[in-house]
Motif scaffolding. Sequence first.
Motif, PDB file in Angstrom:
ATOM      1  N   SER A  14      99.155 -62.428 -20.818  1.00  0.00           N
ATOM      2  CA  SER A  14     100.197 -63.126 -21.104  1.00  0.00           C
ATOM      3  C   SER A  14      99.254 -64.523 -22.217  1.00  0.00           C
ATOM      4  CB  SER A  14     100.776 -64.375 -19.774  1.00  0.00           C
ATOM      5  OG  SER A  14     101.142 -65.122 -21.015  1.00  0.00           O
ATOM      6  N   HIS A  73      99.503 -67.236 -22.666  1.00  0.00           N
ATOM      7  CA  HIS A  73      98.864 -68.687 -22.016  1.00  0.00           C
ATOM      8  C   HIS A  73      97.283 -68.674 -21.169  1.00  0.00           C
ATOM      9  CE1 HIS A  73     100.426 -67.542 -17.850  1.00  0.00           C
ATOM     10  NE2 HIS A  73      99.231 -68.231 -17.431  1.00  0.00           N
ATOM     11  N   PHE A  84     107.600 -76.466 -21.986  1.00  0.00           N
ATOM     12  CA  PHE A  84     107.015 -75.245 -21.195  1.00  0.00           C
ATOM     13  C   PHE A  84     106.909 -74.646 -20.080  1.00  0.00           C
ATOM     14  CE2 PHE A  84     102.828 -74.186 -19.335  1.00  0.00           C
ATOM     15  CZ  PHE A  84     102.099 -73.354 -20.044  1.00  0.00           C
ATOM     16  N   TRP A  91     109.848 -72.171 -20.598  1.00  0.00           N
ATOM     17  CA  TRP A  91     109.162 -70.524 -20.628  1.00  0.00           C
ATOM     18  C   TRP A  91     108.509 -69.969 -19.714  1.00  0.00           C
ATOM     19  CZ3 TRP A  91     104.139 -69.215 -20.371  1.00  0.00           C
ATOM     20  CH2 TRP A  91     103.891 -68.313 -20.597  1.00  0.00           C
ATOM     21  N   THR A 144     111.085 -67.252 -17.362  1.00  0.00           N
ATOM     22  CA  THR A 144     110.070 -66.325 -16.850  1.00  0.00           C
ATOM     23  C   THR A 144     109.071 -65.185 -16.107  1.00  0.00           C
ATOM     24  OG1 THR A 144     109.003 -66.651 -19.582  1.00  0.00           O
ATOM     25  CG2 THR A 144     107.950 -64.694 -18.315  1.00  0.00           C
TER      26      THR A 144
END
Length: 329
Positions: free
Chosen positions: A160, A162, A183, A187, A191
């Motif tokens: 990922s 992030h 965020f 997301w 997710t």
Amino acid sequence: MNPTTTAPTTTTPKTPAPAVAHHTVRLNGTELHYVSAGTEGTPVLLVHGFPETWWAFHRVIPLLAERHRVFAVDLRGFGDSAATDTTDTTGSATAAEDLHHLIEHLGLGPVHLLGQDIAGATVFRLAATHPEDVAGLTAVEMGLAGFGLEGLADVTHGGSWHVGALAAPGIPELLLAGREREFLGGWVFPTMTAVPDAVTEADVAELARTYSRPGGWRGAAALYRSMLTEGDELRALAQASPLTVPVLAVGSSGGPFTATTMSQVTAGEVRSVLLDGVGHHVALEAPGALSEAILAFLVDVDEQADHRARDTDTDTDSTSEPAPGADLR
């Protein structure tokens, strides 16, 4: 590793905020915020992951507090704990020492320790370096650097984005400041969760509140930076000091990854529970099933501790008896 069992999922209770007491304490050079609930039973310390705070356990706490004294902490730089220094690169090592000082301050040890997600290295370090603090360890959707967790940062193989963004100095503030709610609610949780409506608007609002404060991303940044560099150190620690306390591994969307990881750093067997139909954020998605697994594990751990205590008392009594014919004057 013990055979994996599958626990049923349960409906997520939409409970209000629990009746917890809020505390702050200054130790190890920082100020930690934690909550407590329950007045009886052996102590349980809950340690959150990302993007979480103690609030991740707000549905679990009342279920555990019926039988145990429960504490949930905001790690350094998270929630309402003080923001960590921007130059802090020690990450999980510092966080583990924070927990050691907190347990010592509260006079709780040994505690039933639970860690999830990116808190993995923190709770592993604590259990390995301060075994006197820990009666048993529950690992929830948790991995360790040096044992495969670094793959989470490899976007070319399904990792990922992030992770790298959070670990890069200044990038979280540049990209996420002012967008915390979008965020998290737009997301992260959509997710990484699987139970519909498990994460409510109130959950997102509470988490966004603390991540949007000045320095609100620093705790996460420190843990992700250490994750990318501490693999060799954790492997060496596991080899020198494998865990000897009872371990429960709880997996959900990560499948057996947590159990596989913990079996590599534990001297004995690892009990494993898999939760079907649950995403990564287990405490928010399936608090009932998670609490059931934890409570059953804690019963066994406490019973084992009682047996050891009785055996120790018996050994002490037998060695203290005078030899036949001894002068008793």
